[in-house]
Design an enzyme around this catalytic site. Structure first.
Site, PDB file in Angstrom:
ATOM      1  N   LEU A  49      33.119  53.876  54.839  1.00 53.40           N
ATOM      2  CA  LEU A  49      33.049  54.241  53.428  1.00 53.40           C
ATOM      3  C   LEU A  49      33.263  52.923  52.700  1.00 53.40           C
ATOM      4  CD1 LEU A  49      32.641  56.640  51.515  1.00 53.40           C
ATOM      5  CD2 LEU A  49      35.117  56.880  51.392  1.00 53.40           C
ATOM      6  N   ASP A  50      32.202  52.385  52.087  1.00 54.63           N
ATOM      7  CA  ASP A  50      32.244  50.999  51.649  1.00 54.63           C
ATOM      8  C   ASP A  50      33.274  50.766  50.544  1.00 54.63           C
ATOM      9  OD1 ASP A  50      30.983  51.137  48.974  1.00 54.63           O
ATOM     10  OD2 ASP A  50      29.176  51.698  50.071  1.00 54.63           O
ATOM     11  N   ARG A  51      33.520  49.503  50.282  1.00 53.03           N
ATOM     12  CA  ARG A  51      34.589  49.080  49.377  1.00 53.03           C
ATOM     13  C   ARG A  51      34.525  49.764  48.021  1.00 53.03           C
ATOM     14  NH1 ARG A  51      35.155  45.749  45.161  1.00 53.03           N
ATOM     15  NH2 ARG A  51      37.040  44.449  44.980  1.00 53.03           N
TER      16      ARG A  51
ATOM     17  N   SER B 228      33.088  52.574  47.203  1.00 50.24           N
ATOM     18  CA  SER B 228      32.966  54.032  47.248  1.00 50.24           C
ATOM     19  C   SER B 228      34.332  54.687  47.343  1.00 50.24           C
ATOM     20  CB  SER B 228      32.090  54.456  48.428  1.00 50.24           C
ATOM     21  OG  SER B 228      30.789  53.919  48.295  1.00 50.24           O
TER      22      SER B 228
ATOM     23  N   ARG C   8      23.248  53.420  48.760  1.00 49.45           N
ATOM     24  CA  ARG C   8      22.984  52.296  47.864  1.00 49.45           C
ATOM     25  C   ARG C   8      21.619  51.668  48.159  1.00 49.45           C
ATOM     26  NH1 ARG C   8      27.730  51.351  45.129  1.00 49.45           N
ATOM     27  NH2 ARG C   8      29.568  52.290  46.115  1.00 49.45           N
TER      28      ARG C   8
END
Length: 243
Positions: free
Chosen positions: A106-108, A110, A194
């Site tokens: 879960l990217d930075r 998000s 994204r």
């Protein structure tokens, strides 16, 4: 531990060193020693009384722990980072001994639902494509997306050498209008939503993971977690639960 011992990769997963694929990378890189000897075979049997180290740090099976966590934006889904705060950094210091790690990505930038555990076998089972656990996201785009682009999104788009197709996309009746969507992914790749947005000449303003399988994040405050046992967590994911 049985009389025959257990495989090294399984032992490392039990110690919270990571999921199977990650610990096998550690083993192949020569970072693991058994009784002082570098071992590069994941099938090496570990017997009672053996000393196992990773990068010089003694390992032993940790108390199995499973956290349902609401990740804030701006926090890395990682165990450690020299420059930025991670999900582990914002847990109580008393949990350091548990050697927890995030399951999946879960990217930075998000937010939302992520599982933290020290059970590498559980992690591998949850993320393996054969088990088919989808993930549901609420996405706010920076610019309105018209019907033609929405149809294109549902059919799939190409980005950075990948063909990316969500399981489903539906428009949400929220403001700003024509900017908010529910997106469901299967296996997924890094930063997939994204990448899809950019392929549609748009960008993501906010991305929130709402569900893993049938486990739904509903009331748990940002940055907070609840601890459950393994069987309960599986029941939530398979049968459904809002937290």
């Amino acid at each position: 531990m049985s009389d025959e011992g257990i495989r090294l990769n399984r032992y490392l997963a039990m110690c919270g060193a990571g999921a199977r694929r990650k610990v096998e990378e550690f083993i192949a890189a020569g970072r693991v020693r058994v009784n002082g000897e570098i071992v590069t075979e994941p099938g090496r049997r570990i017997a009672a009384g053996d000393t196992v180290t990773l990068d010089g740090r003694d390992l032993s099976p940790a108390e199995p722990t499973y956290l349902i966590f609401n990740k804030p934006a701006g926090i890395l889904s990682a165990v450690e980072d020299s420059r930025e705060r991670t999900v582990i950094d914002i847990l109580p210091p008393s949990m350091d001994r548990l050697r927890l790690f995030p399951v999946g990505r879960l990217d930075r930038d998000s937010e939302g639902l992520i599982i933290l555990t020290n059970d590498g076998l559980f992690s591998q089972e949850l993320i393996h494509p054969r088990n088919g656990f989808s993930k549901c996201y609420e996405v706010e785009l920076r610019r309105p997306l018209d019907e033609e682009k929405l149809i294109q999104w549902t059919k799939g788009v190409s980005a950075e050498g990948h063909f990316l197709k969500p399981l489903s996309v539906r428009r949400l009746a929220r403001r700003p209008l024509q900017c908010c969507f529910e997106v469901v992914l299967g296996e997924g790749i890094k930063r997939e939503i994204r990448l899809m947005a950019r392929a549609l000449d748009n960008d993501v303003r906010r991305l929130f993971r709402r569900k893993i399988g049938n486990l739904t994040l509903k009331e748990l405050p940002t940055g907070e977690f609840i601890s459950v046992d393994r069987d309960t967590l599986w029941r939530y994911i398979r049968e459904g639960k809002s937290v």
